[in-house]
Design a protein around this motif. Sequence first.
Motif, PDB file in Angstrom:
ATOM      1  N   TYR A 162      79.355  38.384  77.328  1.00 25.79           N
ATOM      2  CA  TYR A 162      79.461  36.926  77.374  1.00 25.79           C
ATOM      3  C   TYR A 162      80.717  36.468  76.617  1.00 25.79           C
ATOM      4  O   TYR A 162      81.111  37.083  75.624  1.00 25.79           O
ATOM      5  N   ALA A 163      81.313  35.390  77.093  1.00 28.29           N
ATOM      6  CA  ALA A 163      82.460  34.808  76.412  1.00 28.29           C
ATOM      7  C   ALA A 163      82.083  34.445  74.971  1.00 28.29           C
ATOM      8  O   ALA A 163      80.958  34.006  74.707  1.00 28.29           O
ATOM      9  N   ILE A 164      82.992  34.613  74.058  1.00 32.39           N
ATOM     10  CA  ILE A 164      82.916  34.339  72.614  1.00 32.39           C
ATOM     11  C   ILE A 164      81.688  34.955  71.942  1.00 32.39           C
ATOM     12  O   ILE A 164      81.240  34.490  70.900  1.00 32.39           O
ATOM     13  N   TYR A 165      81.150  36.031  72.507  1.00 30.69           N
ATOM     14  CA  TYR A 165      79.971  36.664  71.908  1.00 30.69           C
ATOM     15  C   TYR A 165      80.267  37.169  70.495  1.00 30.69           C
ATOM     16  O   TYR A 165      79.534  36.869  69.549  1.00 30.69           O
ATOM     17  N   GLU A 168      86.881  29.281  81.474  1.00 32.98           N
ATOM     18  CA  GLU A 168      86.494  30.667  81.176  1.00 32.98           C
ATOM     19  C   GLU A 168      85.870  30.838  79.795  1.00 32.98           C
ATOM     20  O   GLU A 168      86.194  31.769  79.066  1.00 32.98           O
ATOM     21  N   GLY A 169      84.977  29.952  79.424  1.00 34.58           N
ATOM     22  CA  GLY A 169      84.296  30.089  78.143  1.00 34.58           C
ATOM     23  C   GLY A 169      84.881  29.267  77.021  1.00 34.58           C
ATOM     24  O   GLY A 169      84.275  29.170  75.945  1.00 34.58           O
ATOM     25  N   ASP A 170      86.065  28.676  77.220  1.00 33.30           N
ATOM     26  CA  ASP A 170      86.573  27.696  76.264  1.00 33.30           C
ATOM     27  C   ASP A 170      85.762  26.407  76.414  1.00 33.30           C
ATOM     28  O   ASP A 170      85.044  26.223  77.402  1.00 33.30           O
ATOM     29  N   PRO A 171      85.867  25.467  75.468  1.00 29.23           N
ATOM     30  CA  PRO A 171      85.059  24.241  75.555  1.00 29.23           C
ATOM     31  C   PRO A 171      85.304  23.453  76.838  1.00 29.23           C
ATOM     32  O   PRO A 171      86.443  23.225  77.244  1.00 29.23           O
ATOM     33  N   ASN A 172      84.218  23.023  77.462  1.00 30.76           N
ATOM     34  CA  ASN A 172      84.280  22.222  78.686  1.00 30.76           C
ATOM     35  C   ASN A 172      84.370  20.736  78.360  1.00 30.76           C
ATOM     36  O   ASN A 172      83.990  20.295  77.271  1.00 30.76           O
ATOM     37  N   SER A 173      84.835  19.968  79.329  1.00 31.51           N
ATOM     38  CA  SER A 173      84.754  18.510  79.296  1.00 31.51           C
ATOM     39  C   SER A 173      84.171  18.036  80.617  1.00 31.51           C
ATOM     40  O   SER A 173      84.218  18.752  81.623  1.00 31.51           O
ATOM     41  N   ALA A 178      72.385  19.452  89.171  1.00 31.64           N
ATOM     42  CA  ALA A 178      73.576  20.139  88.682  1.00 31.64           C
ATOM     43  C   ALA A 178      73.724  19.856  87.193  1.00 31.64           C
ATOM     44  O   ALA A 178      73.282  18.813  86.693  1.00 31.64           O
ATOM     45  N   ILE A 179      74.353  20.795  86.503  1.00 30.42           N
ATOM     46  CA  ILE A 179      74.657  20.653  85.081  1.00 30.42           C
ATOM     47  C   ILE A 179      76.108  21.062  84.852  1.00 30.42           C
ATOM     48  O   ILE A 179      76.575  22.081  85.379  1.00 30.42           O
ATOM     49  N   ALA A 180      76.802  20.258  84.065  1.00 30.51           N
ATOM     50  CA  ALA A 180      78.067  20.686  83.481  1.00 30.51           C
ATOM     51  C   ALA A 180      77.746  21.144  82.062  1.00 30.51           C
ATOM     52  O   ALA A 180      77.445  20.306  81.203  1.00 30.51           O
ATOM     53  N   PRO A 181      77.751  22.457  81.799  1.00 31.57           N
ATOM     54  CA  PRO A 181      77.326  22.961  80.488  1.00 31.57           C
ATOM     55  C   PRO A 181      78.444  22.848  79.450  1.00 31.57           C
ATOM     56  O   PRO A 181      79.563  22.435  79.768  1.00 31.57           O
ATOM     57  N   GLY A 182      78.126  23.244  78.225  1.00 33.06           N
ATOM     58  CA  GLY A 182      79.128  23.185  77.173  1.00 33.06           C
ATOM     59  C   GLY A 182      80.239  24.183  77.347  1.00 33.06           C
ATOM     60  O   GLY A 182      81.411  23.899  77.051  1.00 33.06           O
ATOM     61  N   ARG A 183      79.893  25.359  77.819  1.00 28.93           N
ATOM     62  CA  ARG A 183      80.862  26.418  78.113  1.00 28.93           C
ATOM     63  C   ARG A 183      80.392  27.147  79.357  1.00 28.93           C
ATOM     64  O   ARG A 183      79.209  27.188  79.655  1.00 28.93           O
ATOM     65  N   GLY A 184      81.337  27.737  80.062  1.00 35.99           N
ATOM     66  CA  GLY A 184      81.004  28.478  81.263  1.00 35.99           C
ATOM     67  C   GLY A 184      81.090  27.637  82.509  1.00 35.99           C
ATOM     68  O   GLY A 184      81.394  26.441  82.467  1.00 35.99           O
ATOM     69  N   ASP A 185      80.807  28.248  83.652  1.00 39.18           N
ATOM     70  CA  ASP A 185      80.987  27.603  84.952  1.00 39.18           C
ATOM     71  C   ASP A 185      80.051  26.418  85.144  1.00 39.18           C
ATOM     72  O   ASP A 185      78.953  26.368  84.580  1.00 39.18           O
ATOM     73  N   ALA A 186      80.491  25.489  85.985  1.00 40.94           N
ATOM     74  CA  ALA A 186      79.622  24.403  86.418  1.00 40.94           C
ATOM     75  C   ALA A 186      78.430  24.972  87.163  1.00 40.94           C
ATOM     76  O   ALA A 186      78.540  25.971  87.893  1.00 40.94           O
ATOM     77  N   ARG A 236      88.909  29.816  62.257  1.00 41.51           N
ATOM     78  CA  ARG A 236      88.214  30.761  63.131  1.00 41.51           C
ATOM     79  C   ARG A 236      88.927  30.969  64.465  1.00 41.51           C
ATOM     80  O   ARG A 236      88.927  32.065  65.002  1.00 41.51           O
ATOM     81  N   PHE A 237      89.476  29.901  65.040  1.00 39.39           N
ATOM     82  CA  PHE A 237      89.910  29.956  66.436  1.00 39.39           C
ATOM     83  C   PHE A 237      91.216  29.180  66.601  1.00 39.39           C
ATOM     84  O   PHE A 237      91.247  28.109  67.225  1.00 39.39           O
ATOM     85  N   PRO A 238      92.328  29.690  66.067  1.00 40.47           N
ATOM     86  CA  PRO A 238      93.581  28.917  66.082  1.00 40.47           C
ATOM     87  C   PRO A 238      94.073  28.561  67.476  1.00 40.47           C
ATOM     88  O   PRO A 238      94.699  27.508  67.654  1.00 40.47           O
ATOM     89  N   ARG A 239      93.786  29.375  68.500  1.00 39.45           N
ATOM     90  CA  ARG A 239      94.282  29.064  69.843  1.00 39.45           C
ATOM     91  C   ARG A 239      93.733  27.741  70.364  1.00 39.45           C
ATOM     92  O   ARG A 239      94.418  27.031  71.121  1.00 39.45           O
ATOM     93  N   LEU A 240      92.520  27.399  69.961  1.00 39.51           N
ATOM     94  CA  LEU A 240      91.911  26.168  70.460  1.00 39.51           C
ATOM     95  C   LEU A 240      92.465  24.919  69.775  1.00 39.51           C
ATOM     96  O   LEU A 240      92.062  23.805  70.118  1.00 39.51           O
ATOM     97  N   PHE A 241      93.375  25.095  68.838  1.00 44.34           N
ATOM     98  CA  PHE A 241      93.954  23.956  68.133  1.00 44.34           C
ATOM     99  C   PHE A 241      95.444  23.818  68.427  1.00 44.34           C
ATOM    100  O   PHE A 241      96.215  23.380  67.576  1.00 44.34           O
TER     101      PHE A 241
END
Length: 316
Positions: A275-278, A31-36, A214-222, A120-125
């Motif tokens: 948009y997520a993290i706008y 949901e907009g957090d960093p993808n892998s 197909a693309i797996a992007p940095g953030r957002g849906d496949a 900036r973003f403590p939840r992601l750590f």
Amino acid sequence: MSKAFASQGDMTEKQITFDEVGRGLWAFTAEGDPNSGVIIGDDSVMIVEAQATPRLAEKVIEKVRNVTDKPISHLVLTHYHAVRVLGASAYSADQIIMSDAARGMVAERGQEDWDSEFQRFPRLFEGHESIPGLTWPTTTFSDSMTVYLGKRRVDIKHIGRAHTAGDAVVHVPDQNVMFTGDIVEYHSACYCGDGYFADWGQTLDRIKACDVDAIAPGRGDALVGKDMVNTAIENTRDFVESTYRPAARVAARGGSLKEAWDAVRAECDPKFADYAIYEHCLPFNVARAYDEAQGIAHPRIWTAQRDLDMWAALQG
């Protein structure tokens, strides 16, 4: 009450999805957090993007173990940002791959980026105490390299500057699938604070010319299917251009950073506010666009203190 800086107030847990984007190719999204990304070869697995901490990386590994028990042999890091690389130790990969330019960014500004992103973003750590230190590659390349996971070919390329100076993309030819890092996003704001606005569009053109399925992007849906791929590429282009144009107009007439902020909001809010993290990205994006328009070609290093000084100038 003053508005929370960046994403300090974002403590909402995101729902993880794990989608197959091609045979043996998976996108870990949240949901907009960093993808892998996950690439399963004949005998081993390649991971694309590490997550910010070893604890968060374990969430990726858990999903991998649901689909294969093959060992993780390679980790590709598309760029140097802390939220992408600091979880690397969890994978115990024999090879950690970055572009030469990305490694240079770790050396130049890796610690400063870690400190500022953590603020900036403590939840992601989550589990930040488990990070052993900066992540350094074992293998680097200048323009491209190829890795074979058994018979499966994986091409890793630096095709141009965009999100950072050292962005890499990962292409799997047998399924015509690409992992783009943060060069392409989908319904998530692009972070442009270390970006190259003048180059980003050309780099998107090179991705578009690959005509991937197909693309797996940095953030957002496949992104599965050429229509969805092209939509995401063009939305990303629109976001980047809509950020730079108004900031450049303000800079050209000698206006202030705060005036650039207002001008960018006027153009971008109607199209991208949902948009997520706008809101997280916007101040850094405006600051970088304003700098680039004034002739500062190489992005200035963000530090925890510079973050706060910039935020104060925009809120004043």
